[in-house]
Design a protein around this motif. Structure first.
Motif, mmCIF file in Angstrom:
data_model
loop_
_atom_site.group_PDB
_atom_site.id
_atom_site.type_symbol
_atom_site.label_atom_id
_atom_site.label_comp_id
_atom_site.label_asym_id
_atom_site.label_seq_id
_atom_site.Cartn_x
_atom_site.Cartn_y
_atom_site.Cartn_z
ATOM 1 N N ARG A 192 0.791 -1.302 0.021
ATOM 2 C CA ARG A 192 -0.016 -0.078 0.200
ATOM 3 C C ARG A 192 0.626 1.259 0.021
ATOM 4 N N GLN B 11 2.704 11.734 5.979
ATOM 5 C CA GLN B 11 2.224 10.489 6.573
ATOM 6 C C GLN B 11 3.313 9.805 7.431
ATOM 7 N N ARG C 239 -7.053 11.343 6.474
ATOM 8 C CA ARG C 239 -5.649 10.721 6.135
ATOM 9 C C ARG C 239 -4.708 11.449 7.350
ATOM 10 N N ALA C 240 -4.794 12.784 7.004
ATOM 11 C CA ALA C 240 -3.960 13.509 8.040
ATOM 12 C C ALA C 240 -4.031 13.255 9.611
ATOM 13 N N MET D 282 -5.316 4.552 5.755
ATOM 14 C CA MET D 282 -4.407 3.416 6.401
ATOM 15 C C MET D 282 -2.734 3.868 6.111
ATOM 16 N N VAL D 283 -2.392 4.689 5.212
ATOM 17 C CA VAL D 283 -1.218 5.322 4.864
ATOM 18 C C VAL D 283 -0.835 5.953 6.087
ATOM 19 N N GLY D 284 -1.741 6.795 6.519
ATOM 20 C CA GLY D 284 -1.165 7.651 7.949
ATOM 21 C C GLY D 284 -0.731 6.654 8.965
ATOM 22 N N LEU D 285 -1.108 5.335 9.031
ATOM 23 C CA LEU D 285 -0.428 4.610 10.059
ATOM 24 C C LEU D 285 1.114 4.405 10.039
ATOM 25 N N ALA D 286 1.477 4.611 8.752
ATOM 26 C CA ALA D 286 3.159 5.073 8.693
ATOM 27 C C ALA D 286 3.858 5.787 9.676
ATOM 28 N N ALA D 287 3.247 6.630 10.281
ATOM 29 C CA ALA D 287 3.768 7.615 11.199
ATOM 30 C C ALA D 287 3.973 6.865 12.726
ATOM 31 N N ASP E 223 -7.588 2.917 2.058
ATOM 32 C CA ASP E 223 -6.221 2.591 2.051
ATOM 33 C C ASP E 223 -5.670 3.894 1.873
ATOM 34 N N THR F 215 -2.165 10.226 11.308
ATOM 35 C CA THR F 215 -1.130 10.137 11.979
ATOM 36 C C THR F 215 -1.104 10.807 13.241
#
Lengths: 292, 236
Positions: free
Chosen positions: A166, A181, B146-147, B100-105, B97, B150
């Motif tokens: 992803r 992010q 999305r923001a 969920m990209v915000g979980l990368a923080a 998705d 994080t």
């Protein structure tokens, strides 16, 4: 019957061609990096395979696994140490960098291994055949197609189901915004280049098992990769697969009609498709479906 | 001590200096707004805070630490993120998705995927839609969501009302009560002065790269704001 067999063999070969294109197309799709050294890396992978296969347990064809791992690490290092430094709006530095790398690599291989033709020996398997709907087909070419399909499907699933997949897709969409992010896009790029290299390396080793190669084979491989990617429509996943099929089938039918033609008719078909549909087969499909 | 402080920030694009020594302060839990006309340097200022601009001088401090030259992904991991101008969604990814990209923080906190769907119930219904196919207002919700994923301490919002229908703008701004209530401090960029004054506790006005006026919305007169916004003299 002979024609059906030819088409079947063309499809087998096409699977391999698709795999050759996949590495290049994936790297371009994610990073907009055109890796001109891809062809020579494919040949280098074949040499690594040549070196490793005598030690490979169970069956020589399994050598694709250690070669893929080595290629993955080389790809990560290449991106991390070199390509990441020249990324930007201007594509030229990155093309020059990989072009230079291609020359160094090719001449390094000539110096190290000589210019002789080499092949990876898979033993008896080379001569095995099987009957399918009355056709007599080779086991190795069929196995190569199966490996190609499995790799395409695995990459597709991994990109859509996994966390890292992803992040790779998000980074491909907008590498600036993923940073907001908390994503280090340089790391994502390194993984993507590692994967692109691993896929190409598998293609290189399989190619060396089906036929032969010399240190100079890289430019032919690169040309095939470019044609597969462009016929498929830049960045289109299954379009690339179709692109490989088109090239493979064309080439084998042409060889039956004109045994001295080599890859020429494949290149001609590539030109015709490029003129008729500059966006490749995927582009033509999109137009047909959405334009109405 | 303020949570985020910008001191004398100067940002250039090549020869053009877009921000010419701007300073601002954001207290924990506060919402501030930066208003100004097109080209006043508002977006450049926000981009510089999150490190998307490299040619800069001055100091940006977050929670006492100098983050002026930190990389954008590190700044996001430290707790400052931005809702970018024009939304900039990952267009080929689904709504879920994108979030969920915000979980990368890797910042745990109150903002989970369920919390986002609670804030914007419409997104829950659209979760498996491709983000690029959504309407402008829906896309803006995804961008904010999305923001938030994080779990930022500071959320910078660049013109979230741009190009949206008034009703949709109202819907989105209403959600900011819940966002600030969760402890997030907010910096809004707005061209719409009324909206900015209503939503914030302190307003900075930018003109040609400088802060031309600042103060609490209730302390500023319309004439003062007009003068600072357009750079014209106040006629009495």
């Amino acid at each position: 019957m002979i024609w059906l067999e030819t088409i079947a063999n063309g499809i087998f070969l096409g699977g391999l061609y698709a795999l050759i294109g996949l590495g290049l197309g994936f790297a371009f799709g994610v990073m907009r990096v055109v890796n001109v050294a891809q062809g020579d890396f494919i040949v280098a992978a074949a040499f690594i395979g040549l070196f490793l296969y005598p030690w490979t347990p169970v069956h020589p064809i399994l050598v694709i696994i250690p070669v893929a791992v080595v290629a993955f690490l080389i790809g990560m290092a290449l991106q991390w140490l070199l390509v990441n430094r020249v990324l930007g709006h201007d594509q030229i530095p990155q093309i020059l960098l990989t072009f230079g790398l291609a020359i160094v690599l090719r001449n390094g291989m000539v110096a190290g291994f000589g210019a002789n033709s080499q092949s990876i020996d898979v033993g008896e398997m080379r001569f095995w055949g099987f009957d399918f709907l009355g056709l007599r087909l080779g086991v190795l070419p069929a196995l190569v197609l199966v490996i190609a399909i499995v790799l395409f499907a695995a990459l597709h699933l991994w990109l859509h189901r996994s966390r890292l997949g992803r992040l790779i897709r998000a980074t491909a969409d907008d590498y600036q915004i993923v940073q907001l992010q908390g994503v280090n896009y340089r790391k994502v790029y390194a993984v993507a280049m590692g994967l692109a290299m691993a896929l190409s390396a598998v293609a290189g080793v399989l190619l060396a098992m089906r036929g032969s190669f010399t240190p100079y084979s890289g430019s032919d491989r690169l040309l095939i990769a470019f044609e597969v990617v462009v016929i498929g429509g830049l960045g289109s996943f299954w379009g690339m697969f179709l692109g490989g099929m088109v090239l493979g089938v064309t080439q084998l039918i042409a060889l039956k009609l004109d045994p001295t033609s080599g890859l020429m008719y494949g290149h001609i078909v590539f030109f015709i498709i490029l003129i008729l549909s500059p966006n490749g087969l995927a582009g033509a499909f999109r137009n047909a479906v959405f334009r109405k | 001590m303020s949570l985020l402080s910008v001191e004398n920030l100067e940002v250039s694009y090549g020869d053009f200096q877009a921000v010419r020594g701007a300073s601002l302060e954001l207290e924990a839990g506060q919402t501030i707004a930066i208003i100004g006309a097109n080209g006043a340097g508002k977006s450049t200022l926000l981009n510089a805070i999150v490190g998307l601009n490299s040619q800069k001088r001055g100091t940006v401090r977050f929670d006492g630490q100098d983050i002026t030259h930190l990389r954008t992904d590190r700044i996001a991991r430290a707790g400052i993120t931005m809702v970018p101008e024009g939304r900039r969604l990952f267009g080929t990814l689904t709504v879920e998705d994108n979030l969920m990209v915000g979980l990368a923080a890797e910042r745990p906190g109150p903002w989970t995927i369920e919390a986002i769907y609670q804030l914007f119930p419409r997104l829950g219904e659209l979760r498996s839609m491709v983000a690029g196919s959504l309407s402008g207002g829906q896309q803006q919700m995804v961008s904010i969501g999305r923001a938030l994923m994080t779990n930022p301490r500071v959320l910078l919002c660049d013109e979230i009302s741009l190009g949206l229908a008034p009703k949709v703008i109202g819907d989105i701004y209403r959600c900011f009560d819940a966002i600030t209530a969760s402890g997030v401090s907010v910096v809004l960029i707005e061209q719409n002065v009324v909206q900015a004054c209503a939503a914030s506790g302190y307003v900075y006005c930018m003109l040609e790269g400088r802060i031309s006026l600042e103060g609490r919305p209730q302390d500023l007169t319309r004439a003062e704001i007009t003068a600072a916004y357009f750079g014209t003299e106040v006629r009495t």
